[in-house]
Design an enzyme around this catalytic site. Structure first.
Site: not given
Length: 170
Positions: A124, A146
């Site tokens: 991330d 995401d």
């Protein structure tokens, strides 16, 4: 099931491009930014690029469960769901719904690739200030995969609520 060959090829190409963008961005983050390091900040501290790893799912839920359960809930079940999503893509005639499903599938594939090949967890790196909304000063760090899933789900909900019964093919 009658499958339009052009729709199939177009969908697969779109999925490939989205997964490639996700994986390439994660590759660059892993290669050039140490874990826990903030690389860039834009608009003050509103938007940051920072390398973190997530061994759980959304908001790091499940990061501490044992690996057998983690494999079941974060790999096996999502793969089964993604197979069904792909089948829906093949059947769907509405472009908006198909794009929404492609986004969901691409995001799922991107994060499953990380779960399979990145032992430290899903990469991330997008970090956004949230100004205390929902008690969060910053939104949990996320990645392109995401984003694809969230945009896809949002688009599909909008389609389902407002456009589904108005037209079969936009």
């Amino acid at each position: 099931m009658n499958i339009d060959r052009n729709r199939l090829i177009g969908s697969v190409i779109f999925i490939f491009i989205l997964v490639f963008i996700d994986q390439w961005s994660k590759y660059l983050v892993v290669k050039y930014i140490s874990i826990g390091t903030e690389y860039l900040s834009f608009f003050g501290d509103f938007f940051k690029i920072i390398h973190v790893r997530n061994t759980g799912i959304l908001f790091s839920i499940g990061a501490n469960i044992n690996s057998s359960l983690k494999n079941l809930f974060f790999l096996v079940i999502p793969i089964i769901i993604l197979v069904f999503v792909f089948c829906f893509i093949l059947k769907e005639t509405n472009k908006i719904a198909r794009i929404a499903l492609i986004l969901i599938l691409s995001g799922g594939i991107g994060n499953i690739i990380d779960r399979l090949f990145r032992p430290l967890g899903v990469v991330d790196f997008l970090d956004v200030k949230f100004f205390g909304i929902f008690g969060l000063q910053r939104w949990p760090t996320f990645n392109f995969a995401d984003s694809y899933v969230v945009i896809g789900i949002t688009l599909f909900i909008i389609y389902d609520l407002f456009a589904k019964n108005k037209s079969t093919d936009l």
